[in-house]
Write an enzyme that holds these catalytic residues in place. Structure first.
Site, PDB file in Angstrom:
ATOM      1  N   SER A 128       1.427  -8.745  -4.960  1.00  0.00           N
ATOM      2  CA  SER A 128       0.106  -8.856  -4.372  1.00  0.00           C
ATOM      3  C   SER A 128      -0.842  -8.725  -5.553  1.00  0.00           C
ATOM      4  CB  SER A 128      -0.108  -7.765  -3.331  1.00  0.00           C
ATOM      5  OG  SER A 128      -1.377  -7.929  -2.744  1.00  0.00           O
ATOM      6  N   GLU A 386     -12.541   1.889  -4.798  1.00  0.00           N
ATOM      7  CA  GLU A 386     -11.361   2.548  -4.236  1.00  0.00           C
ATOM      8  C   GLU A 386     -10.073   1.813  -4.564  1.00  0.00           C
ATOM      9  OE1 GLU A 386     -14.094   1.649  -2.578  1.00  0.00           O
ATOM     10  OE2 GLU A 386     -15.077   3.578  -2.258  1.00  0.00           O
ATOM     11  N   GLN A 447     -18.718   5.090   8.429  1.00  0.00           N
ATOM     12  CA  GLN A 447     -18.174   6.164   7.605  1.00  0.00           C
ATOM     13  C   GLN A 447     -16.984   6.872   8.265  1.00  0.00           C
ATOM     14  OE1 GLN A 447     -20.575   6.649   4.656  1.00  0.00           O
ATOM     15  NE2 GLN A 447     -21.142   4.739   5.661  1.00  0.00           N
TER      16      GLN A 447
END
Lengths: 650, 650
Positions: A128, A386, A447
């Site tokens: 990936s 992230e 969130q």
């Protein structure tokens, strides 16, 4: 003859074998491999300090093949160098016959790098795209902490360099000056479906790298001397330096270069033609291997020893040690805060524990670790990126560290592809997602972690080669549980995910309660109904018990804080409660309730299991109570559902 | 007085209201809002062609607030301009009282932009960072297709510009020359936990933008004239131009600037002090609003009308039309190939259908659409950058298109955060993940979609405000089903995900079989056992039927191709088959079987449900059969499990 001729000879030999391997398997990427042939040769035969007999050596230089589909060229080198791998139960040098079993079901020579099958030359499963450089950066960071002189090479396809993660990794390398990581762009100008964008050409890539402060060497990726010089320059550089290699997809053979042959293996006839053309290229270049022209340099580091660790204090002791007596006395403390305490205590007890966070350390409470000057060096601020944080954590795990990566549960979603690849890699890493579920309240659903339990939960039923679950999903209901479960994660060699919540919650336990991976806690014992809750909802369910008692319903309440869990024990509890089960969770469906329903439905006994979970997209509210009511998970809602369940004749 | 003084006056008024709103709610981000006050003022009062009375006008300029947490400053403008929103059942202009209910559970003035609550000024729910520009680019692309003169502004925080997706979006804008998208960086130098990295400063951001070919205007983000000039320059530019605004977090008030006050609302006392300081700033600057200094320009476009569409041919007719008679005659065709046929037929029938793909159009068969010269303009090659692809698709949905975004199911994982945000936005978009499950075989697990059913499945139990599921998950077992389900997705206004498989599979159906969202198909009717399969596993289960018949087990086989499904019908079928159920799926747990177990366990009847799914990390194998056997999902495995189920006394 000399170095140049030897490199050409080896590069061509490896290409020939890669072509044969892919022809044998009927699929694979020989043309990408050919574009890497010279780079692979100079790296594996001249530059990398590695040991074919001990390919997982923790002091060796490493190669992360970000463009995993090009792996046949490296398998070819493995066969030539006799790199040790696992064949059935036997660890032995790889042979030509082994790699001709490319992609076969009983072979570790997988379609893309897949180390847990027994190929430890690779640290990471790749394929990936766009993920390798983050892993390389993580390994480099771990090596620096250990004082090891390791260089971490990463081969990146030009097509995959479109992935934003590649640039997150580049900036992470600059921010942390991880100069031992060596990004090498394989610019063959072709992606899968077409030529790469003008934005992925060597010229633009060079401009982008310079804009963020990288040194850059642009080379002909088929010129042995230019490759060697660039790698020498990297080894000598004290600031990050990247190599841009201009290459040819299908180098050495006109047949390979005809058309865009991404991912196409050749037929027997085509294969013979390609091999013939490669031989012609060899003689045109005067290619000839001479022993001694290239030599693998020795590994300079010993394998690092396991560090001395200390016993972890109890939660109460840690709170006192860190000056939080008053919080302890209040009897309330958020699980995210307890995670911070545990992380700091763990860091002080175990030099291998490292912490990564994505610009929310004040919210996840990874800041407790970052703010301790004894630990600051082991904290990595990954900024708002992230994907790279997860990849870097996986790399640190591969480098022998015990990485804890934290962000909001919602934002970890950004790295789900990377998390799955890390699981496939056999990585030891710990993820902590804060502000899970709806109790976050005021900030609203952008969130909140909501489908996370379903996603991580799917891995909890998957077994790793050693039989352990591919993921432990943990959700503590109070600070004592959060503290201990953080410790359990560190002790376990494998992937874990812990959900923490924003609001302070009442203590339910004390230092003597023992929390374990796979465990659950009995909070209240009844006979009419089994309520299974987890995390924040344990408190709502607990509040419901009194009202149920008034309605003369004696409910059993279990804190089901782990997936997987002891299904037999849960089924027994259900049987002891007339087969009536109510599950309560503050996430979307497919989570704890689904796993419970699976366990119950597998048995022919008559169960009734009602699942309570979030069935609407939440919104903002000023308090957790507003939200629990909004999504139908308040104590009152639990009473309603529980009462209905008991009234249904079973 | 004049323009400058009016902008200052309005910016300060809006800031004051944003401060009061966040103080009232006890949370929020007043300081980020203050840094945007002048930009918001010049955009909403002078530059954007919009209509407060009709904030969802499909011809208006749009604003995507990528840094969603800064939304209070825009709510303040909404109150001042009377932008229409939904309050309870009433659509009416927003008032000051409305926005002082920021974040309350019964208010559409949510913590972050949340259009489906009734605030159509926004096209997108934002708040998970780094996503806005992709959406803006998608809206711009849709507008160009419709010949609409719309400008799409996107406010991006400097901290969030670390997200790789921002740069994927920038490159998408350059590749497609979407000059009407206007990225505006709000460079206030502070992220949540600390100052931004040196790599997110205006200087480095400028260098990065120039490296990829953006025009750049660096301005003082609190200088009204510089803002107006930059926006004028953007409006006139024919090539992409970005604005970098140097701003101050907490502009106008020393109290706001003291410390790093990200996400902190002020107490009543602090609030009074901040308001006082803002008034002082106003008088220092001679701020004074004069009607007429700023005027909202009129919308130049009419609302576009729905285009003329044509009836879709049957699958067989479409195959003949596109020259695939021989494939039709063979009786085998992969579902991914049928998707390509359907997409092309849909594109020809409906001018609103657009296609996006991430450099795998030859594998997903989106290439069928891209390769048709009548459709090529509506195909968007998004390169290897899935996060941006998903965001751009969501933007195109917001722009009135019916976007189909395709990649390998595995690679769509890259965009899960973006997909969830699009669901929260109420987006109409369709995702198609190819090479799902293990039947892909040779490439191994880095290319297989395995936890995808659990993740998308979690949303299938979530209701949107209109009562429809937040997601339909579809998995066709043959080409006829894939063709029709693609059409059903286009007809449905809402998010859908379809899994397709790599190998050719036998036709099970014909043009007369009717496939619907939420449906299932009865393949074989028995009485001893219900087998529920989906997609590729339908064929394995079908193969198992003969052996079961020989063992005198009459099994009912159902193709459960949709989630959600008709649970009552499935429970009835289970009852008709002695309560014995076997589910078979080629993904990790938490998928179809979990949903079935939930349905069965909710009832007090005695069911036995055994789930078969992938319980190990797969590897490469040369054939789908190798893989089905490797993970225990072959017809033989199904026979074994089915026999065991029937032999267990119920």
């Amino acid at each position: 003859m000399g170095f140049i001729e030897s490199v050409h000879a080896k590069a061509i030999d490896l290409t020939k074998l890669a072509v044969e391997m892919t022809a044998a398997s009927g699929s694979g990427h020989p043309t990408s491999g050919a574009s890497l042939a010279h780079l692979a040769t100079v790296l594996l035969y001249r530059h990398m300090r590695h040991d074919p007999a001990n390919p997982g050596h923790r002091g060796s230089d490493r190669l992360v093949l970000s463009e995993g589909h090009a792996v046949p060229i490296l398998y070819a080198a493995a066969a030539d160098l006799g790199i040790v791998a696992q064949y059935a139960d036997d660890w032995r040098p790889t042979t030509r016959e082994d790699v001709l079993k490319l992609r076969q079901i009983d072979s570790p020579i997988d379609g893309h790098p897949h180390p847990i099958l027994g190929f430890p030359f690779f640290d990471a499963a790749t394929g990936s795209l766009g993920q390798g450089l983050s892993i390389a950066a993580g390994i480099a960071a771990a090596a620096r902490l250990d004082g090891l002189d390791r260089r971490i090479y990463c081969l990146i396809g030009d097509g995959e360099s479109r992935e934003g993660q590649v640039w997150e990794a580049m900036e992470f390398i600059i921010d942390h000056n991880l100069a031992t990581a060596c990004p090498i762009f394989n610019c063959n100008l072709y992606a899968q479906s077409a030529k790469v964008s003008p934005l992925q050409t060597p010229e633009v890539t060079e401009a982008k790298l310079k804009a963020i402060g990288f040194g850059v060497r642009v080379i002909n990726g088929h010129d042995p001397q230019q490759i060697a010089d660039a790698l020498d320059a990297h080894a000598a550089a004290e600031r990050p330096l990247a190599v841009i290699a201009k290459t040819i997809k299908g180098w050495g053979s006109q047949t390979m270069q005809a058309g865009n042959c991404h991912g196409k293996a050749f037929t027997k006839d085509e294969c013979a033609q390609v091999l013939k053309e490669l031989d012609e290229t060899a003689s045109k270049l005067g290619a000839q291997w001479t022993d001694g022209d290239l030599q693998i340099p020795p590994i300079t580091n010993a394998e690092p020893e396991a560090p001395q660790t200390q016993d972890l204090p109890t939660f109460s002791d840690a709170m006192r040690q860190f000056g939080k007596e008053s919080a302890l006395a209040k009897g309330k403390w958020a699980t995210r805060r307890a995670y911070g305490i545990a992380l700091r205590a763990l860091g002080l007890a175990n030099p291998n524990v490292v912490s990564l966070d994505g610009d929310v350390r004040g919210s996840t409470f990874a800041g407790e670790f970052a703010g301790d000057e004894q630990l600051a060096e082991r904290f990595f601020e990954c900024r708002i990126a992230e994907q790279n944080m997860i990849g870097a954590a996986a790399g640190m795990g591969a480098g022998g560290k015990i990485p804890f990566a934290s962000s909001f549960a919602k934002f970890l979603t950004r790295g789900y592809d990377q998390i799955e690849m890390a699981i496939n890699s056999g990585t030891n890493f710990k993820l902590v997602g804060s502000h899970a579920g709806v109790s976050l309240a005021a900030d609203g659903p952008s969130q909140m972690g909501l489908p996370d339990v379903a996603w991580f939960g799917a891995f909890t039923h998957v077994k790793r080669p050693d039989g352990s679950p591919a993921m432990y999903l943990l959700q503590p209901a109070d600070a004592f549980a959060a503290y201990q479960l953080t410790a359990r994660m560190a002790e376990h060699d494998g992937p874990c995910y812990m959900r923490t919540h924003r609001p302070d919650t009442q203590f339910l336990y004390d230092d003597n309660t023992r929390f374990v991976l796979g465990g659950h806690e009995l909070i209240s014992e009844g006979k009419d109904l089994l309520i299974l809750a987890s995390g924040y909802t344990v408190h709502e369910a607990n509040r419901a018990l009194d009202a149920l008692e008034q309605a003369e319903i004696e409910a059993t309440l279990v804190d089901l804080y782990s997936m997987p869990f002891d299904t037999a024990a849960i089924v027994d509890l259900a049987l002891q409660n007339q087969g009536r089960v109510l599950t309560v969770e503050d996430n979307y469906s497919g989570g704890f309730g689904a796993a419970v329903a699976e366990a119950l439905a597998a048995d022919a006994n008559a169960f009734t299991c009602k699942q309570m979970y979030v069935e609407r997209i939440p919104k903002s509210g000023l308090s957790p109570a507003d939200l629990m009511q909004h999504v139908g998970l308040s104590a009152e809602d639990i009473v309603t559902q529980a009462t209905a369940l008991v009234e249904v004749p079973t």
